[in-house]
Design a protein around this motif. Structure first.
Motif, PDB file in Angstrom:
ATOM      1  N   UNK A  88       4.037  22.611 -14.219  1.00 12.40           N
ATOM      2  CA  UNK A  88       4.683  23.877 -13.849  1.00 12.40           C
ATOM      3  C   UNK A  88       5.636  24.318 -14.956  1.00 12.40           C
ATOM      4  N   UNK A  89       6.357  23.344 -15.553  1.00 11.53           N
ATOM      5  CA  UNK A  89       7.275  23.681 -16.655  1.00 11.53           C
ATOM      6  C   UNK A  89       6.490  24.239 -17.843  1.00 11.53           C
ATOM      7  N   UNK A  90       5.377  23.592 -18.199  1.00 19.24           N
ATOM      8  CA  UNK A  90       4.541  24.079 -19.306  1.00 19.24           C
ATOM      9  C   UNK A  90       3.990  25.464 -18.989  1.00 19.24           C
ATOM     10  N   UNK A  91       3.567  25.661 -17.741  1.00 20.34           N
ATOM     11  CA  UNK A  91       3.036  26.958 -17.332  1.00 20.34           C
ATOM     12  C   UNK A  91       4.100  28.050 -17.447  1.00 20.34           C
ATOM     13  N   UNK A  92       5.317  27.742 -16.992  1.00 21.33           N
ATOM     14  CA  UNK A  92       6.409  28.729 -17.111  1.00 21.33           C
ATOM     15  C   UNK A  92       6.724  29.023 -18.571  1.00 21.33           C
ATOM     16  N   UNK A  93       6.727  27.978 -19.407  1.00 18.73           N
ATOM     17  CA  UNK A  93       7.005  28.167 -20.833  1.00 18.73           C
ATOM     18  C   UNK A  93       5.913  29.029 -21.476  1.00 18.73           C
ATOM     19  N   UNK A 148       0.827  -1.194   0.000  1.00 21.15           N
ATOM     20  CA  UNK A 148       0.000   0.000   0.000  1.00 21.15           C
ATOM     21  C   UNK A 148       0.866   1.251   0.000  1.00 21.15           C
ATOM     22  N   UNK A 149       1.894   1.230   0.882  1.00 23.10           N
ATOM     23  CA  UNK A 149       2.806   2.378   0.936  1.00 23.10           C
ATOM     24  C   UNK A 149       3.587   2.508  -0.366  1.00 23.10           C
ATOM     25  N   UNK A 150       3.945   1.406  -0.934  1.00 22.33           N
ATOM     26  CA  UNK A 150       4.677   1.435  -2.207  1.00 22.33           C
ATOM     27  C   UNK A 150       3.787   2.047  -3.283  1.00 22.33           C
ATOM     28  N   UNK A 151       2.510   1.618  -3.315  1.00 19.29           N
ATOM     29  CA  UNK A 151       1.581   2.182  -4.293  1.00 19.29           C
ATOM     30  C   UNK A 151       1.368   3.668  -4.034  1.00 19.29           C
ATOM     31  N   UNK A 152       1.246   4.004  -2.745  1.00 16.09           N
ATOM     32  CA  UNK A 152       1.053   5.396  -2.382  1.00 16.09           C
ATOM     33  C   UNK A 152       2.273   6.222  -2.774  1.00 16.09           C
ATOM     34  N   UNK A 153       3.461   5.713  -2.512  1.00 17.99           N
ATOM     35  CA  UNK A 153       4.688   6.409  -2.903  1.00 17.99           C
ATOM     36  C   UNK A 153       4.789   6.529  -4.419  1.00 17.99           C
ATOM     37  N   UNK A 154       4.394   5.476  -5.122  1.00 19.67           N
ATOM     38  CA  UNK A 154       4.429   5.505  -6.582  1.00 19.67           C
ATOM     39  C   UNK A 154       3.454   6.563  -7.111  1.00 19.67           C
ATOM     40  N   UNK A 155       2.245   6.636  -6.531  1.00 28.84           N
ATOM     41  CA  UNK A 155       1.266   7.644  -6.934  1.00 28.84           C
ATOM     42  C   UNK A 155       1.793   9.049  -6.642  1.00 28.84           C
ATOM     43  N   UNK A 156       2.415   9.179  -5.468  1.00 34.65           N
ATOM     44  CA  UNK A 156       2.974  10.472  -5.076  1.00 34.65           C
ATOM     45  C   UNK A 156       4.074  10.892  -6.048  1.00 34.65           C
ATOM     46  N   UNK A 157       4.929   9.941  -6.388  1.00 39.80           N
ATOM     47  CA  UNK A 157       6.027  10.221  -7.315  1.00 39.80           C
ATOM     48  C   UNK A 157       5.477  10.616  -8.686  1.00 39.80           C
ATOM     49  N   UNK A 158       4.482   9.896  -9.188  1.00 39.75           N
ATOM     50  CA  UNK A 158       3.885  10.218 -10.484  1.00 39.75           C
ATOM     51  C   UNK A 158       3.228  11.594 -10.442  1.00 39.75           C
ATOM     52  N   UNK A 159       2.528  11.879  -9.331  1.00 40.22           N
ATOM     53  CA  UNK A 159       1.880  13.167  -9.182  1.00 40.22           C
ATOM     54  C   UNK A 159       2.912  14.293  -9.170  1.00 40.22           C
ATOM     55  N   UNK A 160       4.029  14.072  -8.477  1.00 39.96           N
ATOM     56  CA  UNK A 160       5.100  15.080  -8.452  1.00 39.96           C
ATOM     57  C   UNK A 160       5.648  15.316  -9.852  1.00 39.96           C
ATOM     58  N   UNK A 161       5.835  14.240 -10.593  1.00 41.42           N
ATOM     59  CA  UNK A 161       6.347  14.377 -11.969  1.00 41.42           C
ATOM     60  C   UNK A 161       5.340  15.157 -12.821  1.00 41.42           C
ATOM     61  N   UNK A 162       4.062  14.809 -12.681  1.00 37.82           N
ATOM     62  CA  UNK A 162       3.031  15.529 -13.444  1.00 37.82           C
ATOM     63  C   UNK A 162       2.966  17.010 -13.041  1.00 37.82           C
TER      64      UNK A 162
END
Length: 147
Positions: free
Chosen positions: A38-43, A19-33
């Motif tokens: 933010x990069x697109x917004x700055x551009x 569960x924590x692994x899935x949660x960490x994976x979701x968190x990591x994907x969300x951070x990447x997104x």
């Protein structure tokens, strides 16, 4: 061997780890997104800023062009006003001469006893802007395409 309670605890941990692994994976994907967003917004903001800076430059160039045209028109106006002043002075001088010549003609008529036809000076001659005029094209050296 392990007791059933230990096995149950161990199963809970492995489920929790997943569960924590899935949660960490979701968190990591969300951070990447989020970072990508933010990069697109700055551009996008940078692109809009570049557009606005280009528009500012274009407007400043247009403003400079208009100011040059205004200066040229002002100089032409000052020149025309100067010519009008000269023409008004000449009109006054010629009108005074005409009055003087008419006075001389009246005196000559009285002295000689001859009848002369001395035309009266009309008010319209003294005020040429009131003269009836035919519509004739006015030619100038002014470039109408300038504006």
């Amino acid at each position: 061997m392990s007791s059933p309670q230990q096995k149950q605890t161990s199963d809970l941990r492995s489920d929790g780890d997943l569960r924590y692994a899935n949660l960490d994976e979701k968190k990591r994907k969300r951070m990447i997104l989020n970072r990508e967003s933010a990069r697109r917004s700055r551009a996008k903001k940078q692109h809009r800023l570049d557009e606005l800076l280009g528009e500012i430059n274009q407007l400043q160039n247009d403003n400079n062009t208009i100011m040059k045209k205004i200066d040229a028109a002002t100089q032409m106006f000052v020149g025309a006003e100067s010519q009008n002043s000269v023409l008004r002075a000449q009109l006054t001088e010629l009108t005074d001469r005409l009055h003087s010549l008419n006075s001389v003609l009246h005196i000559a008529q009285e002295v000689s006893g001859l009848t002369m036809e001395i035309p009266e000076i009309s008010d319209t001659l003294l005020e040429p802007w009131k003269l009836p005029c035919s519509f004739q094209p006015i030619t100038t050296s002014f470039n109408m395409n300038m504006f």
